[in-house]
Design a protein around this motif. Structure first.
Motif, PDB file in Angstrom:
ATOM      1  N   LEU A 108       0.771  -1.269  -0.025  1.00 21.80           N
ATOM      2  CA  LEU A 108       0.060   0.037  -0.064  1.00 21.80           C
ATOM      3  C   LEU A 108       0.844   1.140  -0.208  1.00 21.80           C
ATOM      4  O   LEU A 108       1.801   1.414   0.710  1.00 21.80           O
ATOM      5  CB  LEU A 108      -0.998   0.001   1.337  1.00 21.80           C
ATOM      6  CG  LEU A 108      -1.693   1.341   1.424  1.00 21.80           C
ATOM      7  CD1 LEU A 108      -2.837   1.459   0.279  1.00 21.80           C
ATOM      8  CD2 LEU A 108      -2.489   1.217   2.902  1.00 21.80           C
ATOM      9  N   LYS A 109       0.453   2.204  -0.583  1.00 26.20           N
ATOM     10  CA  LYS A 109       0.720   3.731  -0.686  1.00 26.20           C
ATOM     11  C   LYS A 109      -0.103   4.526  -0.383  1.00 26.20           C
ATOM     12  O   LYS A 109      -1.574   4.236  -0.857  1.00 26.20           O
ATOM     13  CB  LYS A 109       1.611   4.026  -1.841  1.00 26.20           C
ATOM     14  CG  LYS A 109       3.112   3.715  -1.934  1.00 26.20           C
ATOM     15  CD  LYS A 109       3.685   4.162  -3.116  1.00 26.20           C
ATOM     16  CE  LYS A 109       5.376   3.939  -2.941  1.00 26.20           C
ATOM     17  NZ  LYS A 109       6.043   4.596  -2.049  1.00 26.20           N
ATOM     18  N   SER A 110      -0.044   5.412   0.564  1.00 25.61           N
ATOM     19  CA  SER A 110      -1.095   6.408   1.124  1.00 25.61           C
ATOM     20  C   SER A 110      -0.576   7.712   0.945  1.00 25.61           C
ATOM     21  O   SER A 110       0.502   8.053   1.209  1.00 25.61           O
ATOM     22  CB  SER A 110      -1.665   6.025   2.394  1.00 25.61           C
ATOM     23  OG  SER A 110      -2.621   7.102   2.706  1.00 25.61           O
ATOM     24  N   ASP A 111      -1.507   8.561   0.384  1.00 23.60           N
ATOM     25  CA  ASP A 111      -1.137  10.199   0.505  1.00 23.60           C
ATOM     26  C   ASP A 111      -2.141  10.905   0.898  1.00 23.60           C
ATOM     27  O   ASP A 111      -2.415  12.380   0.640  1.00 23.60           O
ATOM     28  CB  ASP A 111      -0.922  10.498  -0.951  1.00 23.60           C
ATOM     29  CG  ASP A 111      -2.047  10.576  -2.121  1.00 23.60           C
ATOM     30  OD1 ASP A 111      -2.997  10.075  -1.394  1.00 23.60           O
ATOM     31  OD2 ASP A 111      -1.733  10.680  -3.156  1.00 23.60           O
ATOM     32  N   ASN A 112      -3.176  10.519   1.694  1.00 19.56           N
ATOM     33  CA  ASN A 112      -4.422  11.245   2.058  1.00 19.56           C
ATOM     34  C   ASN A 112      -4.535  10.587   3.665  1.00 19.56           C
ATOM     35  O   ASN A 112      -5.150   9.389   3.923  1.00 19.56           O
ATOM     36  CB  ASN A 112      -5.482  11.166   1.291  1.00 19.56           C
ATOM     37  CG  ASN A 112      -6.733  11.844   1.557  1.00 19.56           C
ATOM     38  OD1 ASN A 112      -6.764  12.348   2.773  1.00 19.56           O
ATOM     39  ND2 ASN A 112      -7.459  12.088   0.826  1.00 19.56           N
ATOM     40  N   MET A 113      -4.704  11.588   4.534  1.00 15.23           N
ATOM     41  CA  MET A 113      -4.896  11.148   6.090  1.00 15.23           C
ATOM     42  C   MET A 113      -6.428  10.779   6.160  1.00 15.23           C
ATOM     43  O   MET A 113      -6.705   9.967   7.338  1.00 15.23           O
ATOM     44  CB  MET A 113      -4.441  12.046   6.951  1.00 15.23           C
ATOM     45  CG  MET A 113      -5.109  13.320   7.101  1.00 15.23           C
ATOM     46  SD  MET A 113      -4.348  14.347   8.469  1.00 15.23           S
ATOM     47  CE  MET A 113      -5.199  13.662   9.797  1.00 15.23           C
ATOM     48  N   PHE A 114      -7.067  11.195   5.384  1.00 16.53           N
ATOM     49  CA  PHE A 114      -8.586  11.156   5.626  1.00 16.53           C
ATOM     50  C   PHE A 114      -9.301  10.139   5.036  1.00 16.53           C
ATOM     51  O   PHE A 114     -10.417   9.839   4.843  1.00 16.53           O
ATOM     52  CB  PHE A 114      -9.531  12.547   5.224  1.00 16.53           C
ATOM     53  CG  PHE A 114      -8.661  13.764   5.909  1.00 16.53           C
ATOM     54  CD1 PHE A 114      -8.896  13.775   7.238  1.00 16.53           C
ATOM     55  CD2 PHE A 114      -8.276  14.866   5.297  1.00 16.53           C
ATOM     56  CE1 PHE A 114      -8.524  14.837   7.936  1.00 16.53           C
ATOM     57  CE2 PHE A 114      -7.890  15.844   5.924  1.00 16.53           C
ATOM     58  CZ  PHE A 114      -8.103  16.072   7.248  1.00 16.53           C
ATOM     59  N   VAL A 115      -8.391   9.099   4.417  1.00 14.74           N
ATOM     60  CA  VAL A 115      -8.610   7.912   3.791  1.00 14.74           C
ATOM     61  C   VAL A 115      -8.397   6.522   4.382  1.00 14.74           C
ATOM     62  O   VAL A 115      -7.273   6.732   4.956  1.00 14.74           O
ATOM     63  CB  VAL A 115      -8.116   7.909   2.225  1.00 14.74           C
ATOM     64  CG1 VAL A 115      -8.465   6.631   1.724  1.00 14.74           C
ATOM     65  CG2 VAL A 115      -8.785   9.188   1.405  1.00 14.74           C
ATOM     66  N   SER A 116      -9.300   5.709   4.350  1.00 14.02           N
ATOM     67  CA  SER A 116      -9.041   4.567   5.105  1.00 14.02           C
ATOM     68  C   SER A 116      -8.732   3.377   4.018  1.00 14.02           C
ATOM     69  O   SER A 116      -9.060   3.569   2.933  1.00 14.02           O
ATOM     70  CB  SER A 116     -10.406   3.901   5.881  1.00 14.02           C
ATOM     71  OG  SER A 116     -11.587   3.836   5.251  1.00 14.02           O
ATOM     72  N   HIS A 117      -8.010   2.399   4.326  1.00 12.72           N
ATOM     73  CA  HIS A 117      -7.563   1.473   3.421  1.00 12.72           C
ATOM     74  C   HIS A 117      -7.809  -0.164   3.943  1.00 12.72           C
ATOM     75  O   HIS A 117      -7.668  -0.372   4.899  1.00 12.72           O
ATOM     76  CB  HIS A 117      -6.078   1.369   3.084  1.00 12.72           C
ATOM     77  CG  HIS A 117      -5.664   2.788   2.581  1.00 12.72           C
ATOM     78  ND1 HIS A 117      -5.703   3.313   1.374  1.00 12.72           N
ATOM     79  CD2 HIS A 117      -5.358   4.033   3.554  1.00 12.72           C
ATOM     80  CE1 HIS A 117      -5.376   4.532   1.395  1.00 12.72           C
ATOM     81  NE2 HIS A 117      -4.878   4.933   2.406  1.00 12.72           N
ATOM     82  N   ARG A 118      -8.369  -1.009   2.879  1.00 13.14           N
ATOM     83  CA  ARG A 118      -8.535  -2.392   3.316  1.00 13.14           C
ATOM     84  C   ARG A 118      -7.643  -3.026   2.252  1.00 13.14           C
ATOM     85  O   ARG A 118      -8.040  -2.929   1.036  1.00 13.14           O
ATOM     86  CB  ARG A 118     -10.051  -2.772   3.509  1.00 13.14           C
ATOM     87  CG  ARG A 118     -10.267  -4.060   3.614  1.00 13.14           C
ATOM     88  CD  ARG A 118     -11.886  -4.390   3.411  1.00 13.14           C
ATOM     89  NE  ARG A 118     -12.738  -3.700   4.551  1.00 13.14           N
ATOM     90  CZ  ARG A 118     -12.699  -4.350   5.892  1.00 13.14           C
ATOM     91  NH1 ARG A 118     -12.266  -5.687   5.932  1.00 13.14           N
ATOM     92  NH2 ARG A 118     -13.409  -3.829   6.731  1.00 13.14           N
ATOM     93  N   VAL A 119      -7.002  -3.841   2.584  1.00 19.60           N
ATOM     94  CA  VAL A 119      -6.076  -4.765   1.593  1.00 19.60           C
ATOM     95  C   VAL A 119      -6.059  -6.387   1.926  1.00 19.60           C
ATOM     96  O   VAL A 119      -5.930  -6.651   3.121  1.00 19.60           O
ATOM     97  CB  VAL A 119      -4.379  -4.162   1.910  1.00 19.60           C
ATOM     98  CG1 VAL A 119      -3.327  -5.227   0.683  1.00 19.60           C
ATOM     99  CG2 VAL A 119      -4.368  -2.830   1.619  1.00 19.60           C
ATOM    100  N   ASP A 120      -6.293  -7.130   0.995  1.00 26.02           N
ATOM    101  CA  ASP A 120      -6.515  -8.442   0.952  1.00 26.02           C
ATOM    102  C   ASP A 120      -5.058  -9.087   1.114  1.00 26.02           C
ATOM    103  O   ASP A 120      -4.139  -8.884  -0.103  1.00 26.02           O
ATOM    104  CB  ASP A 120      -7.079  -9.104  -0.014  1.00 26.02           C
ATOM    105  CG  ASP A 120      -7.334 -10.585  -0.093  1.00 26.02           C
ATOM    106  OD1 ASP A 120      -6.768 -11.166   0.663  1.00 26.02           O
ATOM    107  OD2 ASP A 120      -8.132 -11.251  -0.956  1.00 26.02           O
ATOM    108  N   VAL A 121      -4.539  -9.562   2.147  1.00 23.91           N
ATOM    109  CA  VAL A 121      -3.326  -9.891   2.195  1.00 23.91           C
ATOM    110  C   VAL A 121      -3.063 -11.588   2.749  1.00 23.91           C
ATOM    111  O   VAL A 121      -2.270 -12.073   3.082  1.00 23.91           O
ATOM    112  CB  VAL A 121      -2.505  -9.350   3.631  1.00 23.91           C
ATOM    113  CG1 VAL A 121      -2.591  -8.053   3.108  1.00 23.91           C
ATOM    114  CG2 VAL A 121      -3.267  -9.628   4.869  1.00 23.91           C
TER     115      VAL A 121
END
Length: 825
Positions: A108-121
């Motif tokens: 994952l790469k994130s550039d927005n603190m107001f966004v959540s992420h869900r990653v299938d691992v």
């Protein structure tokens, strides 16, 4: 198999990872996540407490550094079973430029603190797993992005899902219909049971199939719904929404139904701006909200609930979440739902001209959709606004803006492309995600007119404090259709000052540390101006603290009383002070400090927003401009009297108006007694207009030494009990003599204090401390009326107090403020 959740909140480590640092840089322990690096460095004794003295300067370089956090965790037991199982890693927020690796693989790469992420691992998990998160410097990466996109945009900055229910209550309030959506992971084709319950009884239930998108959706209709109201106008009925996948996997949340409308209609004053909830016009009295802490991980759920209770106890029925902060935690909205506090939510844009390059707009869209979906089922959330003061940036820098141009593509080519975000992208997303939501392009805003226009939309009224620095007595000149910001600064109570400045030699007005704490531009000259204009100034810390607090309380009194009066003709639909709270211990516009200790201004607002409030006003007379006569306010003998009510039915009150000598405490004439005055519901009732106290004083024979200045005190009674009162003083207060007030305070039982005085007394203030709760503070006293204050959290005999004109010995040092010593009751 039931859904399981494992919180990876412990056993983390972190270290600085700038490229110049060696690999053997030691890892330091982290107590818990969520967290901030400042908190972890502080816990490891690597930095001084940034909330003390000038320590903020010592920690500023941290913003330029890079950090890595890591933890280890075992493979979930469920993956060892024969039944197929999907495992997601969920990140609720990463601030801001972050790269995430699992067992060495970037996921994952994130550039927005107001966004959540869900990653299938699922495919990456091993028996033992290592998770690493690399954080770039948001400060440095932000500067790089400005340079990268400078050819296409000029950056201006003035300052620094589960179970969702979009629905509509019918106009006649008899039905509530919409759709219920549940997002389900790894259950394609399975059946989900959706239920809506009221007090444990099922009022709607159905089963629906999870589509390939992972969404289960069903329409619903409820007849004769019990509705949610702001606490000033009704009850806060909430329903329980359940979603069950099989017999073991069930989630639930509380929701509410209400019909909310923003009424913008042409009238004699321009165009109205007020809210109608379930068919009832509602005056919105409240505050603006900033994050409750500079370090968000320090805010427990209990603290959000405490803040909501502060609003409720202060008769504040609306809170505006400022666009320069965050989309608050669900606990905040849950508390507002439960207590009946309406929320005005800005999207997270503030005080800047934002870019519109594609990757940025993509991130904005993800942010908006996620937060709308998360928050849209909260009945307290009444309105979304596109940004905070961004159109004032457009005005300040003369950026291109043609309101008559309705082509969004052309806006992208202008020097103010952010208009595309506020007037096209965000309303489009909101209409798709919650078609019944109210949207306002920005705050302040009024149909494309200048943001200072008082005839339309909402206004940030900063001609008090900022701008022209009008006197607060001129509030009647500064009204608007909805005042969504205004304010006046004040010091916090002495305990808070002592806690933030540990060096006793720096505890005086204008010291380096005192000035450093205050982040308002030109604060020292503005605070001093308002204090000097209105009061005789004493510069020791206790006295000056008291004066700033009384000034702030007076500003709130004049503003809320004056602007609420205009509710009668719907000329002003609401007043929200900037601001309710502080994110660290400081002096500011907040009416309650960082530690939830209330300033006197809080109580002035509470009094002005009572369900039934009485008000007195007199003509404004300048006292220092040019060759004006400074005695005019003393010689003026006319006044107005009105009552304003939030109640839904008429009430009868008896009104008594007294005229009391400030010097002697005697009444200068007989009272005006008005029996059985009918106070009309949800409006203003004008009772007296230009009422003459005495024959006009002959200006030619006016003798100041013989003149007897007086206060006008009005009280409204129901069944002989005072339900509302107001006192008008000749202005400015500094021209009055407050010798020999002889204030008497006595304890009454274990939890009450009775305050009285033989002469009118201004600005009586108890020094509040953490954990102490008072029913009232910062009030005036008139002869013949005892003020009873309920006290909890301390022994009443430990309370310290002061007032305008108090003996020097009571305020020279905080430890020498007079204490409540008497006993009674």
């Amino acid at each position: 198999m039931a859904r399981t959740r494992v919180d990876l909140c412990r056993e983390w480590k972190f270290r600085e990872t700038n490229g110049s640092l060696p690999d053997e840089t030691p890892w330091l322990p982290v107590r818990n996540v969520p967290t901030q690096v400042h908190m972890d460095l502080l816990a490891n004794n690597k930095i001084p407490d940034p909330f003390l003295n000038l320590n903020e300067l010592a920690v500023r370089p941290l913003a330029d550094k890079q950090w890595t956090y890591k933890t280890q965790f075992p493979k979930p037991k469920e993956l060892s079973s024969e039944r197929p199982t999907i495992t997601d890693l969920v990140f609720e927020g990463l601030d801001t430029f972050a790269t995430v690796l699992l067992n060495g693989s970037e996921i994952l790469k994130s550039d927005n603190m107001f966004v959540s992420h869900r990653v299938d691992v699922t495919s990456l998990l091993e028996d033992t797993n290592e998770l690493q998160i690399h954080f770039d410097s948001a400060m440095l990466r932000g500067r790089e992005l400005v340079k990268e996109h400078s050819h296409e945009h000029t950056f201006y900055v003035r300052q620094t899902e589960v179970s969702r229910v979009p629905c509509e209550v019918s106009k006649d309030l008899q039905t509530c219909s919409g759709k219920i959506l549940a997002k389900v992971s790894g259950a394609n084709g399975q059946s989900v049971k959706i239920s809506v319950l009221l007090a444990g009884a099922v009022v709607f239930e159905t089963e629906c199939t999870v589509e390939s998108s992972g969404i289960a959706e069903t329409p619903f209709n409820i007849t004769h719904p019990e509705l949610w109201y702001p606490f000033t106008h009704g009850s806060q009925t909430r329903y329980e929404l359940r979603a069950a996948l099989g017999p073991y996997d069930m989630i639930s949340k509380m929701i509410g139904f209400r019909r909310a409308e923003l009424i913008q209609q042409k009238d004699e004053f321009g165009k109205s701006f007020f809210f109608r909830i379930n068919g009832v016009d509602v005056f919105c009295g409240g505050s603006c909200w900033i994050p409750a802490d500079s370090f968000l991980s320090q805010i427990p759920g209990r603290r959000y609930r405490d803040w909501a209770k502060v609003l409720y106890d202060g008769n504040q029925n609306m809170v505006r979440v400022w666009g320069g902060g965050i989309y608050e935690h669900d606990t905040f909205f849950d508390a507002c739902d439960a207590l009946g506090i309406m929320v005005w939510q800005d999207f997270a844009f503030a005080c800047a001209s934002y870019p519109t390059y594609k990757s940025y707009l993509d991130s904005v869209e993800t942010e908006a959709r996620q937060n709308i979906r998360r928050l849209r089922s909260h009945p307290s959330l009444i309105i979304w606004a596109g940004s905070n003061e961004d159109y004032q940036v457009q005005e300040r820098y003369h950026l291109e803006y043609n309101y008559e141009d309705k082509d969004p593509q052309s806006w992208l080519k202008s020097s103010f492309p952010a208009r595309y975000t506020y007037e096209y992208l965000l309303p489009k997303i909101l209409s798709e995600e919650d078609q019944f939501a109210i949207y306002h392009p920005t705050s302040p805003w009024g149909d494309g007119k200048p943001t200072a226009d008082p005839t339309v939309g909402d206004k940030h009224q900063w001609d008090i404090w900022h701008g022209a620095m009008n006197r607060y007595q001129e509030a009647f000149r500064l009204s608007a259709r909805f005042i969504s910001e205004f304010g006046m600064e004040a010091y916090p109570h002495l305990e808070t000052i002592r806690s933030m400045i540990t060096d006793e030699t720096q505890r005086y007005p204008g010291s380096m540390m005192m000035d450093f704490r205050n982040k308002a531009i030109d604060h020292e000259r503005r605070v001093a101006t308002y204090v000097n204009e209105n009061f005789t100034v004493k510069y020791d810390i206790a006295s000056y603290t008291h004066l700033t607090q009384v000034v702030q309380a007076e500003a709130m009194h004049f503003a809320y009383k004056t602007w609420r009066r205009e509710w009668g003709r719907r000329k002003c639909g609401g007043v929200l002070v900037w601001q309710l709270n502080d994110c660290w211990p400081t002096m500011s516009w907040a009416v309650v400090d960082y530690y939830l200790v209330k300033k006197p201004a809080y109580y002035a607002i509470k009094n002005a927003l009572k369900p039934l409030s009485i008000g007195i006003s007199r003509d404004y007379h300048d006292w220092t401009s040019g060759h004006v006569d400074p005695t005019e306010s003393w010689k003026d003998t006319k006044f107005d009297l009105w009552l304003v009510s939030d109640q839904n039915k008429p009430v009868q009150v008896d009104v008594v108006v007294r005229f009391i000598s400030i010097r002697t405490g005697q009444e200068i004439r007989s009272p005006v007694e008005l029996d059985s005055v009918t106070v009309h519901p949800n409006t203003t009732t004008e009772v007296l207009k230009d009422y003459e106290v005495t024959d006009k004083t002959n200006a030619e024979s006016f003798d100041l030494s013989k003149f007897n200045p007086y206060v006008i005190h009005a009280a409204a009674r129901i069944d002989n009990e005072i339900v509302a009162s107001d006192t008008y003083w000749p202005q400015p207060i500094k021209y009055l003599n407050f010798d020999n007030r002889n204030v008497a305070i006595r304890a009454f039982g274990q939890n009450k204090v009775v305050v009285s005085a033989p002469r009118p007394t201004k600005g009586f203030v108890f020094e509040e401390t953490r954990g102490v709760r008072l029913s009232d503070n910062g009030f005036d006293i008139v002869p013949g009326q005892e003020r009873v204050v309920e006290v909890s959290g301390t022994d009443v005999q430990t309370l310290r107090y002061t007032y305008i004109g108090a003996p020097e010995s009571s305020i020279a040092l905080s430890a020498q403020w007079k204490r409540v010593l008497g006993k009674g009751g």
